[in-house]
Design a protein around this motif. Structure first.
Motif, PDB file in Angstrom:
ATOM      1  N   HIS A   1     -46.080  51.764 -11.151  1.00 10.11           N
ATOM      2  CA  HIS A   1     -46.068  50.311 -11.508  1.00 10.11           C
ATOM      3  C   HIS A   1     -46.615  49.299 -10.665  1.00 10.11           C
ATOM      4  O   HIS A   1     -46.216  48.318 -10.662  1.00 10.11           O
ATOM      5  CB  HIS A   1     -44.293  50.174 -11.368  1.00 10.11           C
ATOM      6  CG  HIS A   1     -43.512  51.166 -12.240  1.00 10.11           C
ATOM      7  ND1 HIS A   1     -43.265  52.337 -11.844  1.00 10.11           N
ATOM      8  CD2 HIS A   1     -42.986  50.896 -13.202  1.00 10.11           C
ATOM      9  CE1 HIS A   1     -42.512  52.981 -12.933  1.00 10.11           C
ATOM     10  NE2 HIS A   1     -42.343  51.992 -13.736  1.00 10.11           N
ATOM     11  N   ALA A   2     -47.656  49.711  -9.774  1.00 10.40           N
ATOM     12  CA  ALA A   2     -48.125  48.688  -8.964  1.00 10.40           C
ATOM     13  C   ALA A   2     -48.884  47.551  -9.516  1.00 10.40           C
ATOM     14  O   ALA A   2     -48.756  46.484  -8.946  1.00 10.40           O
ATOM     15  CB  ALA A   2     -49.178  49.664  -8.020  1.00 10.40           C
ATOM     16  N   GLU A   3     -49.431  47.683 -10.755  1.00 11.14           N
ATOM     17  CA  GLU A   3     -49.862  46.510 -11.468  1.00 11.14           C
ATOM     18  C   GLU A   3     -48.799  45.991 -12.217  1.00 11.14           C
ATOM     19  O   GLU A   3     -49.294  44.882 -12.994  1.00 11.14           O
ATOM     20  CB  GLU A   3     -51.093  47.041 -12.248  1.00 11.14           C
ATOM     21  CG  GLU A   3     -52.346  47.520 -11.409  1.00 11.14           C
ATOM     22  CD  GLU A   3     -52.180  48.892 -10.737  1.00 11.14           C
ATOM     23  OE1 GLU A   3     -51.466  49.629 -11.594  1.00 11.14           O
ATOM     24  OE2 GLU A   3     -52.661  49.141  -9.731  1.00 11.14           O
ATOM     25  N   GLN A   4     -47.925  46.255 -12.413  1.00 12.97           N
ATOM     26  CA  GLN A   4     -46.820  45.845 -13.261  1.00 12.97           C
ATOM     27  C   GLN A   4     -45.923  44.672 -12.437  1.00 12.97           C
ATOM     28  O   GLN A   4     -45.510  43.804 -12.834  1.00 12.97           O
ATOM     29  CB  GLN A   4     -46.051  46.761 -13.884  1.00 12.97           C
ATOM     30  CG  GLN A   4     -44.984  46.269 -15.124  1.00 12.97           C
ATOM     31  CD  GLN A   4     -44.209  47.434 -15.655  1.00 12.97           C
ATOM     32  OE1 GLN A   4     -44.421  48.717 -15.323  1.00 12.97           O
ATOM     33  NE2 GLN A   4     -43.274  47.046 -16.701  1.00 12.97           N
ATOM     34  N   TYR A   5     -45.431  45.290 -11.305  1.00 13.93           N
ATOM     35  CA  TYR A   5     -44.487  44.113 -10.423  1.00 13.93           C
ATOM     36  C   TYR A   5     -45.068  43.860  -9.118  1.00 13.93           C
ATOM     37  O   TYR A   5     -45.866  44.499  -8.627  1.00 13.93           O
ATOM     38  CB  TYR A   5     -43.357  45.192 -10.416  1.00 13.93           C
ATOM     39  CG  TYR A   5     -42.739  45.500 -11.581  1.00 13.93           C
ATOM     40  CD1 TYR A   5     -42.077  44.700 -12.239  1.00 13.93           C
ATOM     41  CD2 TYR A   5     -42.557  46.898 -11.924  1.00 13.93           C
ATOM     42  CE1 TYR A   5     -41.402  44.969 -13.674  1.00 13.93           C
ATOM     43  CE2 TYR A   5     -42.013  47.363 -13.185  1.00 13.93           C
ATOM     44  CZ  TYR A   5     -41.488  46.376 -14.044  1.00 13.93           C
ATOM     45  OH  TYR A   5     -40.751  46.931 -15.176  1.00 13.93           O
ATOM     46  N   SER A   6     -44.496  42.973  -8.634  1.00 15.05           N
ATOM     47  CA  SER A   6     -45.026  42.355  -7.543  1.00 15.05           C
ATOM     48  C   SER A   6     -44.328  43.022  -6.207  1.00 15.05           C
ATOM     49  O   SER A   6     -45.095  42.836  -5.216  1.00 15.05           O
ATOM     50  CB  SER A   6     -44.644  40.662  -7.253  1.00 15.05           C
ATOM     51  OG  SER A   6     -43.312  40.527  -7.573  1.00 15.05           O
ATOM     52  N   ALA A   7     -43.389  43.611  -6.403  1.00 17.62           N
ATOM     53  CA  ALA A   7     -42.601  44.096  -5.342  1.00 17.62           C
ATOM     54  C   ALA A   7     -41.562  44.884  -5.690  1.00 17.62           C
ATOM     55  O   ALA A   7     -41.080  44.793  -6.883  1.00 17.62           O
ATOM     56  CB  ALA A   7     -42.233  43.103  -4.213  1.00 17.62           C
ATOM     57  N   PHE A   8     -41.148  46.008  -4.960  1.00 21.94           N
ATOM     58  CA  PHE A   8     -39.887  47.021  -5.216  1.00 21.94           C
ATOM     59  C   PHE A   8     -38.817  46.906  -4.245  1.00 21.94           C
ATOM     60  O   PHE A   8     -39.169  46.874  -2.790  1.00 21.94           O
ATOM     61  CB  PHE A   8     -40.432  48.318  -5.186  1.00 21.94           C
ATOM     62  CG  PHE A   8     -41.702  48.667  -5.840  1.00 21.94           C
ATOM     63  CD1 PHE A   8     -41.632  48.535  -7.390  1.00 21.94           C
ATOM     64  CD2 PHE A   8     -42.883  48.825  -5.315  1.00 21.94           C
ATOM     65  CE1 PHE A   8     -42.796  48.798  -7.940  1.00 21.94           C
ATOM     66  CE2 PHE A   8     -44.101  48.686  -5.966  1.00 21.94           C
ATOM     67  CZ  PHE A   8     -44.134  48.777  -7.282  1.00 21.94           C
ATOM     68  N   THR A   9     -37.630  46.533  -4.579  1.00 22.28           N
ATOM     69  CA  THR A   9     -36.634  46.383  -3.425  1.00 22.28           C
ATOM     70  C   THR A   9     -35.835  47.504  -3.626  1.00 22.28           C
ATOM     71  O   THR A   9     -35.367  48.032  -4.553  1.00 22.28           O
ATOM     72  CB  THR A   9     -35.845  45.218  -3.512  1.00 22.28           C
ATOM     73  OG1 THR A   9     -35.190  44.961  -4.859  1.00 22.28           O
ATOM     74  CG2 THR A   9     -36.897  43.865  -3.557  1.00 22.28           C
ATOM     75  N   PHE A  10     -35.197  48.008  -2.323  1.00 15.89           N
ATOM     76  CA  PHE A  10     -34.046  49.004  -2.455  1.00 15.89           C
ATOM     77  C   PHE A  10     -33.599  49.192  -0.910  1.00 15.89           C
ATOM     78  O   PHE A  10     -34.055  48.539   0.100  1.00 15.89           O
ATOM     79  CB  PHE A  10     -34.910  50.338  -2.795  1.00 15.89           C
ATOM     80  CG  PHE A  10     -36.111  50.757  -1.958  1.00 15.89           C
ATOM     81  CD1 PHE A  10     -36.168  51.258  -0.980  1.00 15.89           C
ATOM     82  CD2 PHE A  10     -37.273  50.567  -2.662  1.00 15.89           C
ATOM     83  CE1 PHE A  10     -37.436  51.522  -0.135  1.00 15.89           C
ATOM     84  CE2 PHE A  10     -38.551  50.814  -2.175  1.00 15.89           C
ATOM     85  CZ  PHE A  10     -38.509  51.248  -0.702  1.00 15.89           C
ATOM     86  N   GLU A  11     -32.308  49.894  -0.910  1.00 19.77           N
ATOM     87  CA  GLU A  11     -32.047  50.227   0.282  1.00 19.77           C
ATOM     88  C   GLU A  11     -32.284  51.583   0.717  1.00 19.77           C
ATOM     89  O   GLU A  11     -32.244  52.506   0.145  1.00 19.77           O
ATOM     90  CB  GLU A  11     -30.284  50.242   0.178  1.00 19.77           C
ATOM     91  CG  GLU A  11     -29.624  50.565   1.323  1.00 19.77           C
ATOM     92  CD  GLU A  11     -27.834  50.633   1.068  1.00 19.77           C
ATOM     93  OE1 GLU A  11     -27.341  49.486   0.687  1.00 19.77           O
ATOM     94  OE2 GLU A  11     -27.552  51.660   0.926  1.00 19.77           O
ATOM     95  N   LEU A  12     -32.274  51.607   2.127  1.00 19.42           N
ATOM     96  CA  LEU A  12     -32.666  52.902   2.899  1.00 19.42           C
ATOM     97  C   LEU A  12     -31.612  53.080   3.663  1.00 19.42           C
ATOM     98  O   LEU A  12     -30.864  52.277   4.164  1.00 19.42           O
ATOM     99  CB  LEU A  12     -33.964  52.742   3.764  1.00 19.42           C
ATOM    100  CG  LEU A  12     -35.462  52.737   3.045  1.00 19.42           C
ATOM    101  CD1 LEU A  12     -36.584  52.771   3.927  1.00 19.42           C
ATOM    102  CD2 LEU A  12     -35.419  54.256   2.126  1.00 19.42           C
ATOM    103  N   PRO A  13     -31.410  54.429   4.219  1.00 18.06           N
ATOM    104  CA  PRO A  13     -30.570  54.817   5.267  1.00 18.06           C
ATOM    105  C   PRO A  13     -30.849  53.841   6.730  1.00 18.06           C
ATOM    106  O   PRO A  13     -32.199  53.525   6.880  1.00 18.06           O
ATOM    107  CB  PRO A  13     -30.446  56.258   5.565  1.00 18.06           C
ATOM    108  CG  PRO A  13     -31.277  56.785   4.185  1.00 18.06           C
ATOM    109  CD  PRO A  13     -31.915  55.708   3.767  1.00 18.06           C
ATOM    110  N   PRO A  14     -29.940  53.804   7.269  1.00 18.87           N
ATOM    111  CA  PRO A  14     -30.350  52.928   8.720  1.00 18.87           C
ATOM    112  C   PRO A  14     -31.430  53.524   9.640  1.00 18.87           C
ATOM    113  O   PRO A  14     -32.012  52.669  10.488  1.00 18.87           O
ATOM    114  CB  PRO A  14     -28.797  52.949   9.494  1.00 18.87           C
ATOM    115  CG  PRO A  14     -28.070  53.669   8.649  1.00 18.87           C
ATOM    116  CD  PRO A  14     -28.411  54.083   7.526  1.00 18.87           C
TER     117      PRO A  14
END
Length: 415
Positions: free
Chosen positions: A256-269
């Motif tokens: 999806h690199a050409e479709q969206y400007s960024a990817f947001t998500f949560e990671l373990p601490p």
């Protein structure tokens, strides 16, 4: 004469719509709204909340405050324990600063401990308030905004037996939930709500889920929604069991690199995205600020209930003070690598009173916060003393450090 006496009782079913729900809506929602649609929404939610224990404090006949106990499970050092999730704590503005919540929490802690719950966690509106109820802070999960730069470097990495499949969550809920249950058995601090409550995710069917498999076993999952071409892919928790799951999920994002400007998500601490691949570009947007962005907290409700968790080979005597649920003197024995707990007569003399040749294991004096900090692995014994959560001499500190090595709990569930 107006009745101003305060009573606490458990409320269920339709009674919630006239007592707890209005208090919670005023505290956490945007109000007022049209009454009929609001009541319909509350009523629909009842089916997902049947496992909850909702206590309401009444002043006379009026609901003044409420607190909800969610019967959950949490992984603590190798064992899955019954956990109380505290949620929905709210007080009518006219009834604030009168002790309603303190009394509700004491009642809720006691009832849930007596029904077998060993630990408790929550997301506080203000950490210092819940510190007074015996809770200690956890590290907060990391909020990551990942940019497409560099993702091409991992797009063609080979994962033997790896495959990806995209679904609406309603169609893949069972596979996703089995994966969550598997993580519960593996990850320290990981928590899972009752299945009945999480079926709301299935029934709303408002997320995509990408499942990463290796040799037909799910090793990674990401719930997400899209915000339109050129904007961002808004992910939930980036969950993987090891390298294969992580690489497969990143490869999916790379598509999806050409479709969206960024990817947001949560990671373990303890996540380390900086080491994922060369030329990675991301921002860590983790924020800690009351009341909306507090880190989670936890406490112990039953010392005996901790028996069997994995610990280091050490023995220590702890005197827990100033708490109605875990106070007492306890011998904590980890010489078999699984914690054995026995109650002992309360000793006098404070920290170090059991130290010395021939006097048995060293003794430390802890508050409930200190006990929780050590059990969960979030503070070293020296830090426990520095925070005012105990009095620990050098010998006892080393014994506790061995018994409870550092660990990073990842609470996972939101409630």
């Amino acid at each position: 004469m107006t009745d101003t006496s305060s009573t606490i009782r458990r409320v269920t079913g339709e009674d919630l719509l006239a007592t707890a729900y209005p208090l919670q809506d005023y505290a956490f929602g945007a109000t007022p709204v049209a009454a009929a649609p609001q009541a319909d929404g509350w009523r629909r939610s009842l089916a997902y909340r049947e496992d909850n224990v909702t206590l309401v404090s009444f002043t006379g006949a009026e609901a003044s405050a409420t607190a909800v106990g969610i019967p959950m499970r949490q992984h603590v050092r190798g064992r899955t324990l019954p956990m109380l999730g505290v949620s929905g704590v709210a007080t009518h503005p006219a009834a604030r600063r009168q002790g309603h919540v303190a009394r509700l929490l004491t009642r809720l802690h006691g009832e849930m401990r007596d029904s077998g719950h060993v630990v408790s966690t929550l997301y506080p509106y203000r950490m210092s308030f819940y510190e007074r109820a015996g809770y200690v802070g956890f590290p907060k999960p990391r909020s990551i905004r990942l940019f497409p730069d560099g993702l091409h470097r991992i797009r063609h990495a080979e994962v033997p037996g790896g495959e990806l499949s995209l679904h609406r969550i309603g169609a893949a809920f069972d596979d996703y939930h089995r994966f969550i249950e598997q993580l519960l058995g593996e990850r320290h601090g990981f928590s899972v709500p009752p299945r009945r409550s999480v079926t709301e995710l299935r029934d709303s069917d408002s997320h995509w889920v990408i499942l990463a498999r290796q040799d037909d076993e799910v090793v990674g999952a990401l719930l997400y929604r899209t915000n339109g071409f050129g904007h961002e892919l808004q992910g939930s928790r980036f969950l993987s069991r090891g390298l294969a799951g992580r690489v497969l999920l990143l490869q999916w994002l790379g598509l999806h690199a050409e479709q969206y400007s960024a990817f947001t998500f949560e990671l373990p601490p303890d996540g380390r995205p900086d080491l994922w691949y060369t030329d990675i570009r991301y921002t860590d947007e983790t924020k800690i600020a009351s009341p909306l962005h507090s880190a989670p907290m936890g406490r112990v409700l039953s010392v005996e209930g901790l028996a069997g968790i994995s610990v280091g080979s050490s023995r220590v005597r702890v005197e827990v003070v100033d708490d109605p649920f875990v106070a007492g003197t306890w011998l904590l024995d980890g010489t078999t690598s699984e914690l054995e707990v026995s109650s002992e007569p309360t000793r006098s003399g404070g920290a170090g009173s059991g130290s010395g040749a021939g006097s048995g294991p060293p003794t430390a004096t802890l508050t409930s916060h200190g006990l929780a900090a050590l059990v969960y692995g979030v503070l070293d014994p020296a830090e426990v003393a520095l925070q005012g959560y105990g009095k620990i001499d050098t010998e006892a500190a080393q014994a506790l450090r061995t018994l409870f090595p550092p660990a990073t709990p990842y609470l996972f569930a939101s409630f």
